[in-house]
Motif scaffolding. Structure first.
Motif, PDB file in Angstrom:
ATOM      1  N   GLN A 154       0.848  -1.194   0.000  1.00 12.34           N
ATOM      2  CA  GLN A 154       0.000   0.000   0.000  1.00 12.34           C
ATOM      3  C   GLN A 154       0.884   1.244   0.000  1.00 12.34           C
ATOM      4  OE1 GLN A 154      -3.586   0.284   0.155  1.00 12.34           O
ATOM      5  NE2 GLN A 154      -3.035   2.387  -0.314  1.00 12.34           N
ATOM      6  N   TYR A 155       0.727   2.093  -1.026  1.00 10.26           N
ATOM      7  CA  TYR A 155       1.520   3.327  -1.056  1.00 10.26           C
ATOM      8  C   TYR A 155       1.066   4.283   0.037  1.00 10.26           C
ATOM      9  CZ  TYR A 155       4.119   2.247  -5.254  1.00 10.26           C
ATOM     10  OH  TYR A 155       5.000   1.669  -6.145  1.00 10.26           O
ATOM     11  N   PRO A 156       2.010   5.057   0.625  1.00  7.42           N
ATOM     12  CA  PRO A 156       3.416   5.203   0.236  1.00  7.42           C
ATOM     13  C   PRO A 156       4.288   4.069   0.779  1.00  7.42           C
ATOM     14  CG  PRO A 156       2.938   6.638   2.087  1.00  7.42           C
ATOM     15  CD  PRO A 156       1.631   6.006   1.700  1.00  7.42           C
ATOM     16  N   VAL A 157       5.249   3.647  -0.047  1.00  6.13           N
ATOM     17  CA  VAL A 157       6.185   2.597   0.351  1.00  6.13           C
ATOM     18  C   VAL A 157       7.572   3.224   0.495  1.00  6.13           C
ATOM     19  CG1 VAL A 157       4.817   0.876  -0.872  1.00  6.13           C
ATOM     20  CG2 VAL A 157       6.775   1.909  -2.029  1.00  6.13           C
ATOM     21  N   PRO A 158       8.469   2.595   1.242  1.00  5.77           N
ATOM     22  CA  PRO A 158       9.786   3.208   1.461  1.00  5.77           C
ATOM     23  C   PRO A 158      10.627   3.225   0.189  1.00  5.77           C
ATOM     24  CG  PRO A 158       9.735   1.002   2.370  1.00  5.77           C
ATOM     25  CD  PRO A 158       8.325   1.316   1.964  1.00  5.77           C
ATOM     26  N   SER A 159      11.477   4.212   0.081  1.00  3.96           N
ATOM     27  CA  SER A 159      12.345   4.339  -1.080  1.00  3.96           C
ATOM     28  C   SER A 159      13.469   3.309  -1.036  1.00  3.96           C
ATOM     29  CB  SER A 159      12.962   5.740  -1.123  1.00  3.96           C
ATOM     30  OG  SER A 159      13.883   5.916  -0.050  1.00  3.96           O
ATOM     31  N   ASP A 218      26.922  -2.259  -7.991  1.00  3.31           N
ATOM     32  CA  ASP A 218      26.677  -0.838  -7.729  1.00  3.31           C
ATOM     33  C   ASP A 218      25.428  -0.652  -6.879  1.00  3.31           C
ATOM     34  OD1 ASP A 218      26.763   1.974  -7.865  1.00  3.31           O
ATOM     35  OD2 ASP A 218      25.610   2.002  -9.746  1.00  3.31           O
ATOM     36  N   PRO A 219      25.394  -1.232  -5.668  1.00  2.00           N
ATOM     37  CA  PRO A 219      24.161  -1.135  -4.881  1.00  2.00           C
ATOM     38  C   PRO A 219      23.811   0.281  -4.462  1.00  2.00           C
ATOM     39  CG  PRO A 219      25.948  -2.062  -3.569  1.00  2.00           C
ATOM     40  CD  PRO A 219      26.438  -2.014  -4.993  1.00  2.00           C
ATOM     41  N   ALA A 220      24.817   1.118  -4.170  1.00  2.83           N
ATOM     42  CA  ALA A 220      24.521   2.493  -3.766  1.00  2.83           C
ATOM     43  C   ALA A 220      23.866   3.259  -4.911  1.00  2.83           C
ATOM     44  CB  ALA A 220      25.794   3.191  -3.311  1.00  2.83           C
ATOM     45  N   GLY A 221      24.343   3.050  -6.132  1.00  2.00           N
ATOM     46  CA  GLY A 221      23.713   3.685  -7.278  1.00  2.00           C
ATOM     47  C   GLY A 221      22.319   3.142  -7.528  1.00  2.00           C
ATOM     48  N   LEU A 222      22.154   1.834  -7.380  1.00  2.00           N
ATOM     49  CA  LEU A 222      20.848   1.214  -7.567  1.00  2.00           C
ATOM     50  C   LEU A 222      19.833   1.750  -6.563  1.00  2.00           C
ATOM     51  CD1 LEU A 222      19.231  -0.976  -9.093  1.00  2.00           C
ATOM     52  CD2 LEU A 222      20.055  -2.626  -7.396  1.00  2.00           C
ATOM     53  N   ALA A 223      20.304   2.099  -5.374  1.00  2.00           N
ATOM     54  CA  ALA A 223      19.406   2.618  -4.345  1.00  2.00           C
ATOM     55  C   ALA A 223      18.751   3.929  -4.747  1.00  2.00           C
ATOM     56  CB  ALA A 223      20.163   2.791  -3.030  1.00  2.00           C
ATOM     57  N   ASP A 224      19.315   4.636  -5.707  1.00  2.00           N
ATOM     58  CA  ASP A 224      18.751   5.915  -6.144  1.00  2.00           C
ATOM     59  C   ASP A 224      17.637   5.763  -7.179  1.00  2.00           C
ATOM     60  OD1 ASP A 224      20.279   7.562  -4.514  1.00  2.00           O
ATOM     61  OD2 ASP A 224      21.946   7.629  -5.937  1.00  2.00           O
ATOM     62  N   VAL A 225      17.381   4.557  -7.652  1.00  2.00           N
ATOM     63  CA  VAL A 225      16.324   4.352  -8.646  1.00  2.00           C
ATOM     64  C   VAL A 225      14.978   4.723  -8.030  1.00  2.00           C
ATOM     65  CG1 VAL A 225      15.095   2.609 -10.011  1.00  2.00           C
ATOM     66  CG2 VAL A 225      17.596   2.562  -9.877  1.00  2.00           C
ATOM     67  N   PRO A 226      14.197   5.604  -8.660  1.00  2.00           N
ATOM     68  CA  PRO A 226      12.920   6.033  -8.067  1.00  2.00           C
ATOM     69  C   PRO A 226      11.824   4.996  -8.243  1.00  2.00           C
ATOM     70  CG  PRO A 226      13.261   7.113 -10.180  1.00  2.00           C
ATOM     71  CD  PRO A 226      14.521   6.330  -9.901  1.00  2.00           C
ATOM     72  N   HIS A 227      10.784   5.130  -7.432  1.00  2.00           N
ATOM     73  CA  HIS A 227       9.659   4.187  -7.487  1.00  2.00           C
ATOM     74  C   HIS A 227       9.078   4.067  -8.889  1.00  2.00           C
ATOM     75  CE1 HIS A 227       8.686   4.733  -2.935  1.00  2.00           C
ATOM     76  NE2 HIS A 227       9.595   3.806  -3.128  1.00  2.00           N
ATOM     77  N   ILE A 228       8.953   5.165  -9.590  1.00  2.00           N
ATOM     78  CA  ILE A 228       8.284   5.131 -10.892  1.00  2.00           C
ATOM     79  C   ILE A 228       9.016   4.230 -11.869  1.00  2.00           C
ATOM     80  CG2 ILE A 228       9.470   7.189 -11.768  1.00  2.00           C
ATOM     81  CD1 ILE A 228       5.806   6.077 -12.427  1.00  2.00           C
ATOM     82  N   ASP A 229      10.333   4.119 -11.734  1.00  2.00           N
ATOM     83  CA  ASP A 229      11.089   3.228 -12.616  1.00  2.00           C
ATOM     84  C   ASP A 229      10.736   1.768 -12.345  1.00  2.00           C
ATOM     85  OD1 ASP A 229      12.246   5.541 -13.504  1.00  2.00           O
ATOM     86  OD2 ASP A 229      14.329   4.879 -13.215  1.00  2.00           O
ATOM     87  N   ALA A 234       9.259  -2.765 -14.160  1.00  2.00           N
ATOM     88  CA  ALA A 234       9.136  -4.091 -13.540  1.00  2.00           C
ATOM     89  C   ALA A 234       7.708  -4.425 -13.133  1.00  2.00           C
ATOM     90  CB  ALA A 234      10.054  -4.182 -12.327  1.00  2.00           C
ATOM     91  N   GLY A 235       6.746  -3.536 -13.413  1.00  2.00           N
ATOM     92  CA  GLY A 235       5.365  -3.814 -13.051  1.00  2.00           C
ATOM     93  C   GLY A 235       5.026  -3.338 -11.657  1.00  2.00           C
ATOM     94  N   SER A 236       3.739  -3.309 -11.361  1.00  2.00           N
ATOM     95  CA  SER A 236       3.290  -2.746 -10.083  1.00  2.00           C
ATOM     96  C   SER A 236       3.830  -3.519  -8.889  1.00  2.00           C
ATOM     97  CB  SER A 236       1.760  -2.710 -10.037  1.00  2.00           C
ATOM     98  OG  SER A 236       1.217  -3.992 -10.301  1.00  2.00           O
ATOM     99  N   GLU A 237       3.994  -4.824  -9.021  1.00  2.00           N
ATOM    100  CA  GLU A 237       4.533  -5.611  -7.909  1.00  2.00           C
ATOM    101  C   GLU A 237       6.056  -5.699  -7.937  1.00  2.00           C
ATOM    102  OE1 GLU A 237       0.696  -5.613  -7.514  1.00  2.00           O
ATOM    103  OE2 GLU A 237       1.439  -6.562  -9.331  1.00  2.00           O
ATOM    104  N   GLY A 238       6.674  -5.170  -8.974  1.00  2.00           N
ATOM    105  CA  GLY A 238       8.128  -5.142  -9.025  1.00  2.00           C
ATOM    106  C   GLY A 238       8.748  -4.282  -7.942  1.00  2.00           C
ATOM    107  N   ILE A 239       7.942  -3.419  -7.316  1.00  2.00           N
ATOM    108  CA  ILE A 239       8.447  -2.577  -6.225  1.00  2.00           C
ATOM    109  C   ILE A 239       8.944  -3.419  -5.059  1.00  2.00           C
ATOM    110  CG2 ILE A 239       6.209  -2.324  -5.092  1.00  2.00           C
ATOM    111  CD1 ILE A 239       8.938   0.377  -5.493  1.00  2.00           C
ATOM    112  N   GLU A 240       8.548  -4.694  -4.992  1.00  2.00           N
ATOM    113  CA  GLU A 240       9.065  -5.571  -3.934  1.00  2.00           C
ATOM    114  C   GLU A 240      10.596  -5.625  -3.930  1.00  2.00           C
ATOM    115  OE1 GLU A 240       5.379  -8.807  -3.640  1.00  2.00           O
ATOM    116  OE2 GLU A 240       7.277  -9.385  -4.562  1.00  2.00           O
ATOM    117  N   LEU A 241      11.214  -5.316  -5.051  1.00  2.00           N
ATOM    118  CA  LEU A 241      12.675  -5.412  -5.138  1.00  2.00           C
ATOM    119  C   LEU A 241      13.396  -4.436  -4.215  1.00  2.00           C
ATOM    120  CD1 LEU A 241      13.032  -5.978  -8.974  1.00  2.00           C
ATOM    121  CD2 LEU A 241      13.760  -7.563  -7.184  1.00  2.00           C
TER     122      LEU A 241
END
Length: 280
Positions: A154-159, A218-229, A234-241
C-alpha cells in the motif's frame, strides 16, 4: 560479536510453495525452476547460519489494510504458518530469536529508523517459500529466523535509498551484539511482475538482469532508482525489489563474493531471480 556472513536474494512466488507442497517439483513446468536452487540447498547445509534475518512483505495476513507498518520486526519466540485462504502451508513453525531481534530493534530505532515491534504474528508465503527453496522440506527449519516485514503493498512505500541505509543500520546492530553468531540476511520478493490491469503478466527480463548486475556491483547507485522506474519497468509488484536493498545494504562495504546466480521465466506469472553473496 555477531557478524553477517552472507546475503540471499530470492523471489517468493506463492505458486512455488504450492508446487512444493503438492509434490509437483519434477513436473516439466516446475523442474527447471527448482533445479536452479539445488546448489543453494547444498550451500545452505554447508554454510548453516545461527540466525536468518529474513526481509519480506506480508500479504494481508499479519497486517490488514487497517494497520500497515512500514517496517515491522518480529520479536516473538515462534511464528505459525499463516492461513492465506486455503489452509496453512504444511511447513514447520518458525522459531524466532527474541534476544537478537530486540537488540536490533533497540539499535535501529536509536539510529532514527522507526520500527514496529511485533510480539505475535503468523507468517505467510513471503517468508515460508524462501525457507522452502533454500532448506527443502525438513521436519524443522535449520536455524532461528527473525521476520522483518516491509510495506510494499500500500503506497506510500519506502524508497530504495531508505531501504539501503536501513540495511546498514541493521549491520551495525548485528555487529554490536555480544554473542558470536553467524547471521545471514535474506531479501525476498520480485522480480518483475504485475498482477492486475492491462499489463497483467508483464515480465521485463532485460531490466531484471540489469538489476541483478547492479545489486552486485553498484548497490549504492541502484538505491537511487525512483519508485516510478520500478513500476514502469518491472510492473506494479516489481516494487518488492526495494527489499533486496535492505539485505544488500547490510553487507560489508567490500565487494562480495558471488556464489550463485539464477534467473528463470516463468513461475506462475512472475520472473524468478536468485543470488547468494558472501562477505569477503
Amino acid at each position: 560479536m555477531a557478524r553477517i556472513t552472507a546475503s540471499v536474494y530470492t523471489s517468493h512466488v506463492p505458486a512455488i510453495g504450492a508446487a512444493l507442497d503438492l509434490g509437483k517439483t519434477q513436473e516439466p513446468y516446475w523442474q527447471p525452476l527448482f533445479a536452479g536452487y539445488e546448489f543453494s540447498k547444498r550451500w545452505m547445509k554447508e554454510n548453516r547460519p545461527d540466525v536468518v534475518f529474513l526481509v519480506y512483505n506480508d500479504h494481508a495476513t499479519a497486517f490488514s489494510l487497517d494497520i500497515i507498518p512500514t517496517f515491522a520486526i518480529g520479536t516473538a519466540a515462534s511464528y505459525e504458518p499463516a492461513d492465506e485462504g486455503w489452509g496453512p502451508r504444511p511447513v514447520p513453525r518458525v522459531v524466532g530469536h527474541p534476544e537478537l531481534a530486540a537488540h536490533i530493534a533497540q539499535s535501529v530505532i536509536q539510529d532514527d529508523f522507526d520500527l514496529t515491534i511485533v510480539n505475535r504474528m503468523d507468517v505467510d508465503h513471503g517468508l515460508t517459500v524462501p525457507l522452502s527453496l533454500m532448506c527443502g522440506q525438513p521436519d524443522a527449519w535449520p536455524c532461528p529466523v527473525i521476520p522483518f516485514a516491509v510495506n510494499v503493498v500500500q503506497y506510500p512505500v519506502p524508497s530504495g535509498r531508505r531501504c539501503f541505509h536501513l540495511g546498514r543500520a541493521i549491520r551495525k546492530a548485528i555487529e554490536s551484539y555480544d554473542d558470536d553468531l553467524k547471521v545471514q540476511i535474506w531479501g525476498t520478493g520480485g522480480m518483475s511482475h504485475q498482477l492486475q490491469g492491462p499489463r497483467a503478466g508483464l515480465i521485463n527480463a532485460e531490466w531484471d538482469k540489469r538489476f541483478l548486475d547492479r545489486l552486485i556491483e553498484d548497490p549504492a547507485g541502484l538505491a537511487d532508482v525512483p519508485h516510478i522506474d520500478y513500476v514502469r519497468e518491472a510492473g506494479s509488484e516489481g516494487i518488492e525489489l526495494v527489499m533486496w536493498l535492505i539485505a544488500r545494504g547490510a553487507m560489508s562495504d567490500r565487494a562480495p563474493r558471488l556464489r550463485h546466480r539464477f534467473y528463470h521465466v516463468p513461475a506462475s506469472n512472475t520472473a524468478v531471480g536468485h543470488l547468494i553473496l558472501e562477505n569477503t
